[in-house]
Motif scaffolding. Structure first.
Motif, short mmCIF file in Angstrom:
data_model
loop_
_atom_site.label_atom_id
_atom_site.label_comp_id
_atom_site.label_asym_id
_atom_site.label_seq_id
_atom_site.Cartn_x
_atom_site.Cartn_y
_atom_site.Cartn_z
N ARG A 126 54.07 65.00 -63.50
CA ARG A 126 53.40 65.46 -64.76
C ARG A 126 53.94 66.55 -65.35
N ASP A 127 54.40 67.64 -65.09
CA ASP A 127 54.76 68.73 -65.75
C ASP A 127 56.43 68.75 -65.72
N PHE A 176 51.64 55.93 -63.18
CA PHE A 176 51.36 57.22 -64.03
C PHE A 176 52.09 57.20 -65.29
N TRP A 232 53.48 60.39 -66.96
CA TRP A 232 54.28 61.30 -66.31
C TRP A 232 55.53 61.04 -66.67
N GLY A 255 53.87 66.58 -59.00
CA GLY A 255 54.42 65.27 -58.76
C GLY A 255 54.22 64.82 -57.67
#
Length: 104
Positions: free
Chosen positions: A91-92, A66, A69, A43
């Motif tokens: 993102r995760d 993003f 995200w 991130g």
């Protein structure tokens, strides 16, 4: 999330975020103090944002940059390095609960 991950591509993303912030009228040290990679959750966070309204606008900018995200919390930090508002995206997905991991 990988607590030991190092994602060098986040430094390129950091540069893109700083350029976009400048294009939108947010200047380093005048509006925020840092843009930092978050390696373990892949991130990026903008820290030390002086005004709450700027923090909200910066978070919206990150979400636009993003779209796939997830936004993190918009929070205020009144201690330590980079006091002020913090906006971040990942993102995760972060782990549900923070805990120490040991090898072996």
């Amino acid at each position: 999330m990988d607590p030991f991950r190092f994602a060098p591509e986040l430094f390129e993303i950091r540069t893109e975020v700083m350029e976009r912030l400048s294009e939108e009228g947010f200047e380093w040290l005048s509006h925020y103090s840092s843009v930092d990679p978050i390696h373990d959750d892949f991130g990026i966070e903008v820290c030390g944002i002086h005004e709450q309204i700027d923090a909200q606008l910066i978070l919206l900018l990150l979400i636009r940059m993003f779209p796939d995200w997830s936004p993190g919390c918009l929070c205020y930090k009144d201690y330590g390095c980079d006091p002020g508002w913090k906006a971040k995206v990942f993102r995760d997905p972060p782990r549900e609960r923070e805990c120490w991991e040991t090898a072996g």
